[in-house]
Design an enzyme around this catalytic site. Structure first.
Site, PDB file in Angstrom:
ATOM      1  N   ASP A  40     -10.907   2.668   3.260  1.00 26.40           N
ATOM      2  CA  ASP A  40      -9.636   2.088   2.774  1.00 26.40           C
ATOM      3  C   ASP A  40      -9.971   1.092   1.677  1.00 26.40           C
ATOM      4  O   ASP A  40     -11.136   0.737   1.459  1.00 26.40           O
ATOM      5  CB  ASP A  40      -8.901   1.375   3.924  1.00 26.40           C
ATOM      6  CG  ASP A  40      -7.599   0.730   3.456  1.00 26.40           C
ATOM      7  OD1 ASP A  40      -6.817   1.394   2.742  1.00 26.40           O
ATOM      8  OD2 ASP A  40      -7.343  -0.441   3.781  1.00 26.40           O
TER       9      ASP A  40
ATOM     10  N   TYR B  76      -5.155  -1.389  -4.156  1.00 27.20           N
ATOM     11  CA  TYR B  76      -5.105  -0.172  -4.959  1.00 27.20           C
ATOM     12  C   TYR B  76      -3.678   0.100  -5.460  1.00 27.20           C
ATOM     13  O   TYR B  76      -3.495   0.740  -6.497  1.00 27.20           O
ATOM     14  CB  TYR B  76      -5.515   1.030  -4.105  1.00 27.20           C
ATOM     15  CG  TYR B  76      -7.001   1.247  -3.929  1.00 27.20           C
ATOM     16  CD1 TYR B  76      -7.951   0.376  -4.451  1.00 27.20           C
ATOM     17  CD2 TYR B  76      -7.456   2.357  -3.216  1.00 27.20           C
ATOM     18  CE1 TYR B  76      -9.308   0.605  -4.263  1.00 27.20           C
ATOM     19  CE2 TYR B  76      -8.812   2.596  -3.041  1.00 27.20           C
ATOM     20  CZ  TYR B  76      -9.732   1.721  -3.560  1.00 27.20           C
ATOM     21  OH  TYR B  76     -11.069   1.958  -3.375  1.00 27.20           O
ATOM     22  N   GLY B  77      -2.690  -0.348  -4.689  1.00 25.48           N
ATOM     23  CA  GLY B  77      -1.297   0.030  -4.940  1.00 25.48           C
ATOM     24  C   GLY B  77      -0.816  -0.120  -6.373  1.00 25.48           C
ATOM     25  O   GLY B  77      -0.180   0.776  -6.922  1.00 25.48           O
TER      26      GLY B  77
ATOM     27  N   CYS C 263      -6.153   5.456   3.809  1.00 20.47           N
ATOM     28  CA  CYS C 263      -5.392   4.717   2.801  1.00 20.47           C
ATOM     29  C   CYS C 263      -4.409   5.702   2.176  1.00 20.47           C
ATOM     30  O   CYS C 263      -4.820   6.768   1.700  1.00 20.47           O
ATOM     31  CB  CYS C 263      -6.356   4.187   1.745  1.00 20.47           C
ATOM     32  SG  CYS C 263      -5.549   3.434   0.323  1.00 20.47           S
ATOM     33  N   ASN C 264      -3.135   5.352   2.211  1.00 24.65           N
ATOM     34  CA  ASN C 264      -2.121   6.265   1.660  1.00 24.65           C
ATOM     35  C   ASN C 264      -2.258   6.407   0.150  1.00 24.65           C
ATOM     36  O   ASN C 264      -2.106   7.495  -0.403  1.00 24.65           O
ATOM     37  CB  ASN C 264      -0.719   5.745   1.975  1.00 24.65           C
ATOM     38  CG  ASN C 264      -0.371   5.898   3.442  1.00 24.65           C
ATOM     39  OD1 ASN C 264       0.300   6.828   3.817  1.00 24.65           O
ATOM     40  ND2 ASN C 264      -0.861   4.994   4.272  1.00 24.65           N
ATOM     41  N   THR C 265      -2.538   5.296  -0.518  1.00 26.99           N
ATOM     42  CA  THR C 265      -2.613   5.327  -1.981  1.00 26.99           C
ATOM     43  C   THR C 265      -3.772   6.228  -2.417  1.00 26.99           C
ATOM     44  O   THR C 265      -3.623   7.066  -3.317  1.00 26.99           O
ATOM     45  CB  THR C 265      -2.815   3.894  -2.527  1.00 26.99           C
ATOM     46  OG1 THR C 265      -1.951   3.008  -1.809  1.00 26.99           O
ATOM     47  CG2 THR C 265      -2.518   3.826  -4.002  1.00 26.99           C
TER      48      THR C 265
ATOM     49  N   CYS D 111       1.592   2.943   4.555  1.00 27.85           N
ATOM     50  CA  CYS D 111       0.438   2.175   4.069  1.00 27.85           C
ATOM     51  C   CYS D 111      -0.270   1.668   5.307  1.00 27.85           C
ATOM     52  O   CYS D 111       0.373   1.151   6.233  1.00 27.85           O
ATOM     53  CB  CYS D 111       0.906   1.001   3.209  1.00 27.85           C
ATOM     54  SG  CYS D 111      -0.431  -0.128   2.756  1.00 27.85           S
ATOM     55  N   THR D 112      -1.585   1.841   5.334  1.00 27.14           N
ATOM     56  CA  THR D 112      -2.298   1.505   6.570  1.00 27.14           C
ATOM     57  C   THR D 112      -2.395   0.001   6.806  1.00 27.14           C
ATOM     58  O   THR D 112      -2.812  -0.424   7.876  1.00 27.14           O
ATOM     59  CB  THR D 112      -3.704   2.144   6.572  1.00 27.14           C
ATOM     60  OG1 THR D 112      -4.378   1.800   5.356  1.00 27.14           O
ATOM     61  CG2 THR D 112      -3.609   3.648   6.678  1.00 27.14           C
TER      62      THR D 112
END
Ligand code: DGL
Length: 279
Positions: free
Chosen positions: A16, A48-49, A79-81, A189-190
């Site tokens: 992440d 990161y977003g 990590c979603n991003t 988002c984690t």
């Protein structure tokens, strides 16, 4: 990279941008306590977003390459991003199985909603990538309303997860989704499970919260079982290792201990930029 069957006794690599993926690592550890894990937090470059997706892709592949070089048997993009940025590349690039957070979370939300109005919150990068929209598009009966919550990750990385300031930010981001009549909210988002209390307070008791941690751990369990990659009994004590790219590894340890209650003894400093990437 070779196409041999990975070594079942090898660790799982989890990654992440910071501490958020620890929510996923924790859920994996709870379900599969016999597995070894290497967790990497890219704390030098979090969040990161707000970054361009091409940068996130480069950072993510650098770290995933590093994990593969360390011999992991599976990669978990916690990590979603980063999942939105590299998923397709990662599945083509690596011989080891890759589990990401978006697919399992969408499947779960789709099975939970009753009124078919689902809310999604995530980083700017995740929302702008439309990765969730693409998967929900396969379920046209569901109406998806999304909101980017850029301040949430900063609050979590700063260890601020409750109190009036957090409540106010949560209210501002979530009120428009609640007004849409959603019955299910995806925490895309984690980092967001750390804010579950504040989020719950704003959305009320009747909205189901779906987070990537447990759903992703379920997917890890399923893939390891299907591929016969569960760590064999008698492989010795499982090892949990943590690596962070930021200089202040003590802050990472402190945050992880405080927020997850995980007993982390040490975090290794990982140099970035050491791994050469293709264009
Ligand atoms: N935990 C990451 C995610 O799931 C946070 C992204 C960030 O660093 O902004 O999207």
């Amino acid at each position: 990279m070779s196409s041999q069957q990975p070594d079942a006794s090898a660790p799982i690599g989890v990654f992440d941008s910071g501490v958020g993926g620890l929510t996923v690592a924790r859920a994996i550890h709870d379900q599969l306590p016999g597995e070894s894990m290497i967790y990497v937090g890219d704390t030098a470059r979090t969040p990161y977003g707000p970054r361009p997706i091409a940068d996130v892709r480069r950072f993510a592949l650098e770290i995933l390459d590093g994990l593969v070089e360390q011999g992991v048997k599976m990669l978990v993009i916690a990590c979603n991003t980063a999942s939105a940025a590299v998923l397709r590349d990662a599945r083509e690039r690596y011989d080891v199985p890759v589990v990401e957070v978006i697919g399992p979370t969408v499947r779960s939300a789709a099975s939970i909603t009753r009124n078919r109005r689902v809310g999604l919150i995530g980083t700017q990068g995740t929302i702008q990538s439309r990765a969730y929209d693409d998967l929900f598009a396969m379920r046209p009966e569901i109406a998806l309303s999304s909101a980017a919550c850029p301040r949430f990750v900063d609050l979590v990385e700063a260890g601020e997860t409750s109190g009036p300031a957090v409540h106010e930010v949560a209210q501002q981001y979530l009120a428009p989704l609640v007004a849409q009549g959603i019955d299910t909210l995806v925490l895309g988002c984690t980092h967001y499970p750390f804010l579950r209390g504040a989020i719950r307070q704003v959305v009320g008791p009747d909205v189901a919260l779906v987070s990537s941690d447990i759903e992703t751990a379920n997917a890890v369990f399923q893939v390891l079982t299907e591929l016969q990659l569960l760590r064999p009994p008698g492989s010795g004590e499982p090892e949990l290792r943590y690596e962070a790219t930021g200089e202040d590894t003590a802050a990472f340890v402190e945050l992880a201990r405080r927020m997850l209650g995980i007993g982390i003894d040490a975090v290794d400093r990982l140099e970035t930029g050491a791994i050469r990437l293709p264009n």
